[in-house]
Design an enzyme around this catalytic site. Structure first.
Site, mmCIF file in Angstrom:
data_model
loop_
_atom_site.group_PDB
_atom_site.id
_atom_site.type_symbol
_atom_site.label_atom_id
_atom_site.label_comp_id
_atom_site.label_asym_id
_atom_site.label_seq_id
_atom_site.Cartn_x
_atom_site.Cartn_y
_atom_site.Cartn_z
ATOM 1 N N GLY A 134 0.775 -1.253 -0.052
ATOM 2 C CA GLY A 134 -0.007 -0.074 -0.048
ATOM 3 C C GLY A 134 0.745 1.358 -0.012
ATOM 4 C CD GLU A 190 -6.317 -7.844 -3.584
ATOM 5 O OE1 GLU A 190 -6.173 -7.562 -4.564
ATOM 6 O OE2 GLU A 190 -5.709 -7.150 -2.819
ATOM 7 C CE LYS A 205 0.018 -6.856 -1.571
ATOM 8 N NZ LYS A 205 -0.839 -7.058 -0.627
#
Ligand code: HSE
Length: 429
Positions: A134, A190, A205
């Site tokens: 983020g 999500e 990620k």
């Protein structure tokens, strides 16, 4: 740069709306941003009600038009999904010589090598700070700031939704489903929350961070992934009693000839820094041979933080800051072996539900000692099933393949209920 840059935004979900809000206030407050013009905003449903005012936005439902519009210099892909329209749009935009900014970790985990190669070929930027953690600037930290320091380990908490759920479970603040719904309402989860709770989002990620840190190609299919679904409140109770908490950790390491890329729940010491990272907060620790240890910590999900990272990627393009998308040229990436989880060594928490009668513990011990698995501590608890007991064992470090083989033997003991749970312990954090 004096030229006005035209941007096309695809997707007005949580991140898209966060970015538009940010762009509006940024433009209002800074003359420097005046040379950015929103040319087109593509959405699936033009009539859908949104949290931001849209009448002033140049909306279209023709997403692919962004890639072909000559007024658009930068395509900002905020649709999500590893294939379908997001993939088509990004590929076409890069082929047409447009810069791309994306928050789409799934897309990059699956097609990152191909897309980075394309961006190199057409000499444009492919920026993705918003895709990982983020608002925490970890992509730039690894790709740009720390890349010359010989990074050997990157680990942390990369999924806000899971960390939020685990934090609330530990504090007994509602059922699993209730807490997941809350995370969805807050815009952390999500579209398909199974990507969060099964660890897939975190695996996307850490795969990308491993690629950036170790100059290897993106290799998602070799990342070991396990989610949080097997954890219950009792595990937290036992973990706390033993001086631990439970986190979904993402880990990438490099040794001489091997890489580790893994996502799974872990016991971490209550006194560790990572144990104190709560709710949707993300944290990434980067260990290298020059500085030692860096920890980045901040909001890992939600409209504001993720929108801010998109903004920062946009400003890099405005200021003509150029980087290889994946740290080095795709032709210079080195292929390295990714270790199999069965070959790694951990200490373990084992939770076995067994009949509370003489001789059972001896049989369990036999299955362990046969494989040279040494027990560090043991607790026995009454089970909610009468005549059963919960046996909690902490082992010393052992190769995972041996533990799995011992569990197979323990599971078929007539006194043991078929579910035997194990969680890896990370004592060194
Ligand atoms: N679903 C993600 C999370 C959003 O919960 O961390 C940010 O990538």
């Amino acid at each position: 740069m004096n030229k006005t840059l035209g941007i096309g935004i695809a997707g007005l979900g949580t991140v898209g709306q966060g970015f538009i809000k940010q762009l509006k206030s940024f433009k209002a407050g800074s003359k420097k941003a005046a040379n950015i013009k929103v040319i087109s905003v593509a959405v699936k449903n033009l009539r859908k009600k949104r949290n931001i005012s849209t009448p002033s936005l140049p909306m279209t439902n023709n997403t692919m038009s962004l890639a072909n519009n000559s007024e658009i210099d930068i395509v900002i892909e905020l649709i999500g999904g590893s294939s379908g329209i997001a993939y088509k749009l990004v590929k076409k935009a890069l082929s047409n010589g447009k810069h791309v900014i994306t928050a789409n970790k799934a897309l990059l985990a699956m097609h990152g090598n191909e897309l980075a190669k394309l961006a190199e070929k057409t000499n444009v930027s492919l920026n993705f700070e918003a895709a990982i953690a983020g608002g925490v600037p970890v992509v730039k930290a690894i790709r740009e700031n720390l890349r010359f320091n010989s990074i050997r380990k990157v680990y942390g908490i990369l999924n806000g939704t899971c960390n939020y759920i685990l934090t609330k479970m530990e504090n007994n603040e509602g059922s699993y489903q209730f807490v997941l719904n809350e995370a969805q309402k807050k815009g952390f989860a999500e579209l398909d929350p199974t990507f969060d709770i099964q660890g897939i989002d975190a695996a996307h990620k850490i795969t990308l961070l491993s690629c950036l840190a170790f100059d290897i190609p993106v290799n998602f299919k070799s990342t070991y992934v396990e989610g949080i679904t097997k954890i219950d409140n009792y595990d937290f109770e036992y973990a706390n009693e033993l001086g631990y908490t439970i986190k979904l950790l993402s880990v990438a390491t490099k040794s001489k000839d091997k890489i580790q890329q893994r996502v799974h729940t872990c016991f971490v010491k209550l006194s560790s820094e990572i144990a104190k990272v709560e709710n949707e907060t993300n944290a990434v620790v980067i260990e290298d041979s020059v500085i030692g240890r860096n920890m980045l910590i901040g909001p890992g999900a939600g409209a504001g933080p993720t929108g801010a990272s998109v903004m920062s990627d946009l400003m890099d393009i405005v200021r003509e800051t150029k980087n290889y998308p994946l740290g080095v040229s795709i032709n210079k990436k080195k292929i390295m072996k990714i270790a199999k989880i069965e070959d790694l060594f951990f200490a373990y928490y084992l939770r076995i539900s067994a009949l509370d009668k003489a001789g059972v513990m001896a049989k369990i011990s036999k299955a362990l000692s046969k494989r040279k698995i040494s027990i560090k501590s043991i607790i026995q608890k009454p089970s909610n099933k009468s005549s059963f007991a919960e046996i909690i064992l902490i082992t010393h470090k052992i190769k995972e393949a041996l533990l799995i083989s011992a569990i197979k033997q323990i599971k078929i003991l007539p006194e043991v209920s078929s579910s035997v749970k194990f969680i890896r312990i990370e004592d060194s954090l």
